[in-house]
Design an enzyme around this catalytic site. Structure first.
Site, mmCIF file in Angstrom:
data_model
loop_
_atom_site.group_PDB
_atom_site.id
_atom_site.type_symbol
_atom_site.label_atom_id
_atom_site.label_comp_id
_atom_site.label_asym_id
_atom_site.label_seq_id
_atom_site.Cartn_x
_atom_site.Cartn_y
_atom_site.Cartn_z
ATOM 1 N N ALA A 59 0.785 -1.245 0.000
ATOM 2 C CA ALA A 59 0.000 0.000 0.000
ATOM 3 C C ALA A 59 0.816 1.294 0.000
ATOM 4 O O ALA A 59 0.233 2.378 -0.022
ATOM 5 C CB ALA A 59 -1.000 0.026 1.168
ATOM 6 N N ASP A 60 2.151 1.213 0.016
ATOM 7 C CA ASP A 60 2.944 2.447 -0.118
ATOM 8 C C ASP A 60 4.272 2.143 -0.815
ATOM 9 O O ASP A 60 5.336 2.569 -0.367
ATOM 10 C CB ASP A 60 3.186 3.095 1.240
ATOM 11 C CG ASP A 60 3.693 4.536 1.113
ATOM 12 O OD1 ASP A 60 3.495 5.145 0.032
ATOM 13 O OD2 ASP A 60 4.284 5.048 2.080
ATOM 14 N N LEU A 61 4.175 1.414 -1.906
ATOM 15 C CA LEU A 61 5.373 1.084 -2.677
ATOM 16 C C LEU A 61 5.862 2.324 -3.426
ATOM 17 O O LEU A 61 5.091 2.988 -4.114
ATOM 18 C CB LEU A 61 5.033 -0.038 -3.667
ATOM 19 C CG LEU A 61 6.169 -0.554 -4.538
ATOM 20 C CD1 LEU A 61 7.260 -1.175 -3.687
ATOM 21 C CD2 LEU A 61 5.644 -1.572 -5.532
ATOM 22 N N ASN A 75 11.107 3.458 -0.544
ATOM 23 C CA ASN A 75 10.848 2.288 0.299
ATOM 24 C C ASN A 75 11.554 1.042 -0.211
ATOM 25 O O ASN A 75 11.351 -0.043 0.326
ATOM 26 C CB ASN A 75 9.343 2.036 0.439
ATOM 27 C CG ASN A 75 8.699 3.019 1.392
ATOM 28 O OD1 ASN A 75 9.378 3.632 2.211
ATOM 29 N ND2 ASN A 75 7.394 3.194 1.286
#
Length: 201
Positions: free
Chosen positions: A38-40, A44
């Protein structure tokens, strides 16, 4: 994670993308609960001293119940979260988080890794370059001499990842979908040039 967008040789970039696709396939196929990151995004993807990659920051990750029928969409309703530019527009509008949301973000990552561009309108820039048959000028020259035919196929796959129709996006668990990435990963590394010899004309 600036190294992935500037300066790193293309062969290493492709290996890292293949590592991340494998990690995401593992998360999405975990049974009985799949994990959606959900936050690629580039920052990251963490590199160690040997440029081996790890997927970091699972603060927004969500666990979803796997369904027995593959045609059923794995979905969880939640408040839109993530990073603008990488966030699946459908998730942003509906609050329905699916594995396809990670695919969208990964498509953005691929575009950035191949081009070195970090603009929010990168999808439009890549589409226009492909339309004008101008891929050569689009690929990040700091990565060395790209195999352009295979790189173009991967750019087209990345655009497919960013398709607004979720069902048109590839899935991380399908080797067939990711053949363009695998082909690039299997290509031999370019030979190192002897610094004592002048470059070819």
């Amino acid at each position: 994670m600036d190294g992935l967008s500037k300066g790193l040789p293309w062969k290493d970039r492709i290996r890292i993308l293949a590592e991340q696709r494998s990690a995401l396939a593992h998360l999405h196929s975990s049974f009985p609960h799949a994990i959606i990151h959900a936050d690629l995004k580039l920052t990251n993807i963490l590199l160690d001293a040997g440029n081996v990659s790890r997927l970091g920051d699972f603060g927004t990750a969500r666990i979803v119940q796997m369904k027995p029928l593959k045609e059923d969409t794995i979905c969880r309703r939640t408040n839109p979260m993530g990073t603008m530019g990488y966030m699946d527009p459908i998730f942003f509008m509906t609050g329905e988080l699916t594995t396809e949301s990670d695919v969208y973000a990964f498509g953005m990552v691929i575009l950035q890794v191949l081009t070195g561009l970090l603009d929010l309108n990168i999808v439009e820039q890549v589409r226009e370059a492909l339309r004008r048959d101008a891929v050569h000028g689009l690929l990040d020259a700091s990565a060395g001499s790209w195999p352009e035919v295979q790189a173009e196929r991967l750019l087209r796959l990345a655009l497919k990842c960013c398709n607004l129709e979720r069902k048109q996006r590839p899935t991380f668990t399908s080797d067939t979908d990711w053949r363009p990435l695998d082909i690039l990963a299997d290509l031999p590394s370019p030979p190192l040039r002897d610094p004592s010899r002048p470059p070819p004309p």
